[in-house]
Motif scaffolding. Sequence first.
Motif, PDB file in Angstrom:
ATOM      1  N   GLN A 229       0.893  -1.135  -0.095  1.00  0.00           N
ATOM      2  CA  GLN A 229      -0.049  -0.026   0.078  1.00  0.00           C
ATOM      3  C   GLN A 229       0.837   1.477  -0.043  1.00  0.00           C
ATOM      4  OE1 GLN A 229      -3.217  -0.359  -0.551  1.00  0.00           O
ATOM      5  NE2 GLN A 229      -2.859  -2.520  -0.734  1.00  0.00           N
ATOM      6  N   THR A 230       1.928   1.331   0.778  1.00  0.00           N
ATOM      7  CA  THR A 230       2.930   2.362   0.760  1.00  0.00           C
ATOM      8  C   THR A 230       3.596   2.473  -0.815  1.00  0.00           C
ATOM      9  OG1 THR A 230       3.455   2.113   3.149  1.00  0.00           O
ATOM     10  CG2 THR A 230       5.197   3.313   1.672  1.00  0.00           C
ATOM     11  N   LEU A 231       3.865   1.418  -1.376  1.00  0.00           N
ATOM     12  CA  LEU A 231       4.267   1.647  -2.818  1.00  0.00           C
ATOM     13  C   LEU A 231       3.133   2.229  -3.658  1.00  0.00           C
ATOM     14  CD1 LEU A 231       6.521  -1.514  -3.287  1.00  0.00           C
ATOM     15  CD2 LEU A 231       7.241   0.945  -2.518  1.00  0.00           C
ATOM     16  N   ALA A 232       2.134   1.706  -3.368  1.00  0.00           N
ATOM     17  CA  ALA A 232       0.911   2.256  -4.211  1.00  0.00           C
ATOM     18  C   ALA A 232       0.763   3.673  -4.112  1.00  0.00           C
ATOM     19  CB  ALA A 232      -0.324   1.506  -3.922  1.00  0.00           C
ATOM     20  N   ALA A 233       0.923   4.069  -2.887  1.00  0.00           N
ATOM     21  CA  ALA A 233       0.679   5.566  -2.602  1.00  0.00           C
ATOM     22  C   ALA A 233       1.868   6.380  -3.196  1.00  0.00           C
ATOM     23  CB  ALA A 233       0.877   5.851  -1.022  1.00  0.00           C
TER      24      ALA A 233
ATOM     25  N   PRO B 109      12.725  -8.425   5.189  1.00  0.00           N
ATOM     26  CA  PRO B 109      14.212  -8.644   4.624  1.00  0.00           C
ATOM     27  C   PRO B 109      14.024  -9.006   3.085  1.00  0.00           C
ATOM     28  CG  PRO B 109      13.870 -10.284   6.350  1.00  0.00           C
ATOM     29  CD  PRO B 109      12.725  -9.273   6.556  1.00  0.00           C
ATOM     30  N   GLU B 110      12.910  -9.917   2.678  1.00  0.00           N
ATOM     31  CA  GLU B 110      12.650 -10.328   1.297  1.00  0.00           C
ATOM     32  C   GLU B 110      11.925  -9.507   0.420  1.00  0.00           C
ATOM     33  OE1 GLU B 110      14.399 -13.173   0.389  1.00  0.00           O
ATOM     34  OE2 GLU B 110      15.044 -13.224   2.617  1.00  0.00           O
ATOM     35  N   ALA B 111      11.519  -8.335   1.018  1.00  0.00           N
ATOM     36  CA  ALA B 111      10.928  -7.379   0.210  1.00  0.00           C
ATOM     37  C   ALA B 111      11.771  -6.629  -0.846  1.00  0.00           C
ATOM     38  CB  ALA B 111      10.101  -6.329   1.019  1.00  0.00           C
ATOM     39  N   PRO B 112      11.212  -6.363  -2.266  1.00  0.00           N
ATOM     40  CA  PRO B 112      11.865  -5.783  -3.022  1.00  0.00           C
ATOM     41  C   PRO B 112      12.035  -4.262  -2.703  1.00  0.00           C
ATOM     42  CG  PRO B 112       9.514  -5.999  -3.882  1.00  0.00           C
ATOM     43  CD  PRO B 112       9.824  -6.899  -2.650  1.00  0.00           C
ATOM     44  N   VAL B 113      13.039  -3.626  -2.909  1.00  0.00           N
ATOM     45  CA  VAL B 113      13.479  -2.315  -2.594  1.00  0.00           C
ATOM     46  C   VAL B 113      13.935  -1.358  -3.470  1.00  0.00           C
ATOM     47  CG1 VAL B 113      13.355  -2.640  -0.087  1.00  0.00           C
ATOM     48  CG2 VAL B 113      15.547  -2.988  -1.246  1.00  0.00           C
ATOM     49  N   ARG B 114      13.804  -1.819  -4.930  1.00  0.00           N
ATOM     50  CA  ARG B 114      14.508  -0.967  -5.999  1.00  0.00           C
ATOM     51  C   ARG B 114      14.201   0.481  -5.784  1.00  0.00           C
ATOM     52  NH1 ARG B 114      12.400  -5.569  -7.955  1.00  0.00           N
ATOM     53  NH2 ARG B 114      13.564  -7.031  -9.029  1.00  0.00           N
ATOM     54  N   PHE B 115      13.008   0.886  -5.428  1.00  0.00           N
ATOM     55  CA  PHE B 115      12.471   2.482  -5.390  1.00  0.00           C
ATOM     56  C   PHE B 115      13.378   2.969  -4.486  1.00  0.00           C
ATOM     57  CE2 PHE B 115       9.450   5.427  -3.886  1.00  0.00           C
ATOM     58  CZ  PHE B 115       9.426   6.145  -5.127  1.00  0.00           C
ATOM     59  N   PHE B 116      13.652   2.547  -3.252  1.00  0.00           N
ATOM     60  CA  PHE B 116      14.111   3.179  -2.046  1.00  0.00           C
ATOM     61  C   PHE B 116      15.658   2.881  -2.156  1.00  0.00           C
ATOM     62  CE2 PHE B 116       9.905   2.059  -0.321  1.00  0.00           C
ATOM     63  CZ  PHE B 116       9.485   3.569  -0.249  1.00  0.00           C
TER      64      PHE B 116
END
Length: 213
Positions: A49-53, A143-150
């Motif tokens: 939801q944060t990424l969607a925002a 720890p397994e979440a994708p974080v390219r954006f950040f």
Amino acid sequence: MPVSTAESRLVNAPPAVRQMWLAVADAHTDATRHMERLHAVKDADDYCQTLAAYFGWQDSAETLLLRFDWSPTQWDPRTLTRLDGLHQDLLDLGVSSAQQAALPRCRLPEINTLAEAVGLAMVLLGSTLGAQKMHRWVRDRLPEAPVRFFATPVRTSWRDFGAMTERALPTAQQRAAAASAAARTMHAFVSWAETWASGNVQSPIREEVKQVA
């Protein structure tokens, strides 16, 4: 009294950058408060939801930024774009391209001149300041979440941006237009962040999130 990161950048900043920062100062405080609520992710659903925002803001801002001819400024606005990484992160979380296209978008103010577009660019650059903190936050909790954006920094520095403003905004009238556009854009960002942080946006992707934790 400690000097904030933003204030430290103003010490030797070009006049246009100082004027824009001062124009958004009050709204920046509100934005920080709302973004802290958005960043308090507890699970994959919260993170999605944060990424969607962010997607609704980033897509609107980048699309508008790239409509202008920046060649007179000798600066490439694509150095500010991060949407590709955000798009891929959402794909990794199970949100298809079609679903991303259906996400609500932030409604930005009218930006009609290159001077006003500089104000938009300043807010877009400023919105990256919390990326490293958010990167660490997500890594600690998911720890397994994708974080390219950040995790991926923009390819323009505040020094490069400041040099561009001196070329793009040589007159007081243009600097005032940029500051006004920055303030209006920041208020739109604050309103967007507040709406998401309060849970008042109906996101179509909530049930489509993959469990990554």
